[in-house]
Design an enzyme around this catalytic site. Structure first.
Site, PDB file in Angstrom:
ATOM      1  N   TYR A 300       5.047  87.677 -84.878  1.00  0.00           N
ATOM      2  CA  TYR A 300       5.908  88.110 -85.985  1.00  0.00           C
ATOM      3  C   TYR A 300       6.946  87.027 -86.300  1.00  0.00           C
ATOM      4  CZ  TYR A 300       4.224  92.908 -85.031  1.00  0.00           C
ATOM      5  OH  TYR A 300       3.457  94.022 -84.842  1.00  0.00           O
ATOM      6  N   GLU A 373      19.196 113.928 -84.197  1.00  0.00           N
ATOM      7  CA  GLU A 373      18.523 114.314 -85.453  1.00  0.00           C
ATOM      8  C   GLU A 373      19.487 114.518 -86.624  1.00  0.00           C
ATOM      9  OE1 GLU A 373      16.279 117.830 -84.351  1.00  0.00           O
ATOM     10  OE2 GLU A 373      14.435 116.666 -84.452  1.00  0.00           O
TER      11      GLU A 373
END
Ligand code: NI
Length: 397
Positions: A300, A373
């Site tokens: 990458y 969350e």
């Protein structure tokens, strides 16, 4: 447009439902079939044009705004890791040995939340938004961005700006972390085979002991780090595996090493690769052994955040009520989001999920990784806001 956050609060239960389903049904790199099906289904429900099987299991969604403008791409990665989940969430992975330990489940859920928001605000939207749900970010090498680019996701229409985010337990919950310029490293992995000449453990003089040579190579490689690389440039070299030998009285013929080097600029990257090769060869030669060195092809690239675009992103994210924005240090992990940013300027940023009170303290990739969350709706809003604003802009290049 100010209604984005209010709308995101309304769809929060949907975002969480998707997130939990994906969390319970994790799929490894290049096998994101059920996740891709769910993504396609949700996008279709919103009246978004969908292409599946893009770059393997990838999904492309295309939403055209009602006014002319630029093309903005938003990306989420979909793959999980070969980790056996040990977190205490009630929606634990149903697949033994596979877990969303890097939070890509939350990325899928947030980007679908963004799609819901943008579909709802379609008449205010300029230009075109492309949703890139990519496979295999964790795979390394070819990854999942490259196959999607080869399948043309950055063309027709050509993408002007690209954005993506990653949740991070290194950044406090309620904070966006980002920086302009080099943000994440090029992860170059290498393999070294040291070829000696085996024999009896009692008679080393008759052999070329590859285990002894391997030990010298490992030490010398840290000398590359401390003596050959500019100390103000971030650089890491880690030898992470060593394999040789079968028995306590046999000197083997060969030893295998593998490891990784991380850099944040191309000059240091080239020099480091060069010095690792040179040092390994020289040390092996000094002791009569030889070395076969290989670097993984298509590692990458460096994740480079465009300066001007990132300046604007700072301002836009800073305007989201309930969230903070912080400039953070670069990290030496790798990301194939970098490949999209080789095609269009953009910004990759972190959404903090570290929250001690909720037990969200374990790092990404840990078997106990747990994300806060409550921040997911903000992640969805952030991407929606960037799409809304950048689709109205002039190109910066
Ligand atoms: Ni990740």
């Amino acid at each position: 447009m100010s209604g984005l956050l209010a709308d995101a609060k309304k769809i929060e239960p949907e975002i969480l439902k998707i997130r939990r389903w994906v969390h319970q049904n994790p799929e490894l790199s290049y096998h994101e079939k059920e996740t891709a099906k769910l993504v396609a289904r949700e996008l279709e429900k919103l009246g978004i044009e969908v292409k599946t099987g893009v770059g393997g299991t990838g999904v492309l969604g295309i939403l055209k705004g009602s006014k002319p403008g630029r093309v903005v791409a938003l990306r989420a990665d979909m793959d999980a890791l070969p980790v056996d989940e040990r977190s205490n969430v009630p929606f634990k992975s149903k697949v033994p040995g596979v877990m969303h330990a890097c939070g890509h489940d939350t990325h899928v859920a947030m980007l679908l939340g963004t799609a819901m928001l943008l579909a709802k605000h379609r008449d205010e939207l300029h230009g075109t938004v492309k949703f890139l749900f990519q496979p295999a970010e964790e795979h390394g090498g070819k990854g999942g961005a490259e196959p999607m680019i080869e399948d043309g996701v950055m063309e027709n229409p050509k993408v002007d700006f690209v954005f993506g985010l990653h949740i991070s337990n290194r950044v406090p919950s309620g904070t966006f972390g980002l920086r302009a310029g080099a943000f994440m490293a090029a992860p170059d992995s290498f393999k070294i085979k040291i070829v000696g000449r085996g024999g009896h453990g009692s008679a080393p003089q008759e052999t070329v002991d590859p285990i002894f040579v391997a030990a010298q190579v490992i030490n010398a490689l840290q000398g590359v780090s401390s003596r050959m690389i500019d100390p103000v440039k971030p650089f890491v070299i880690s030898v992470c595996s060593i394999h040789a030998g079968t028995k306590d009285n046999v000197i083997p013929d060969e030893a295998m090493l593998s490891g990784t080097i991380r850099t944040l600029d191309d000059r240091t990257r080239k020099r480091a690769i060069d010095k690792v090769r040179g040092t390994t060869n020289a040390v092996c030669r000094a002791f009569g052994a030889s070395a076969e060195i290989s670097f993984m092809e298509d590692a990458y690239p460096i994740t480079y955040n465009d300066d001007r675009v990132t300046g604007v992103v700072f301002r836009l994210l800073g305007g989201i009520p309930g969230m903070k924005t912080r400039e953070i240090e670069p990290v030496l992990g790798g990301e194939d989001f970098s490949r999209f940013m080789e095609k269009a300027p953009g910004t990759f940023y972190f959404l903090g999920t570290h929250n001690k009170a909720k037990g969200c303290v374990y790092p990404n990739h840990s078997s106990r990784f747990k994300a806060d969350e409550d921040v997911l709706k903000y992640g969805a809003v952030s991407l929606a806001k960037l799409a809304m604003e950048f689709s109205r802009k002039k190109a910066t290049r």
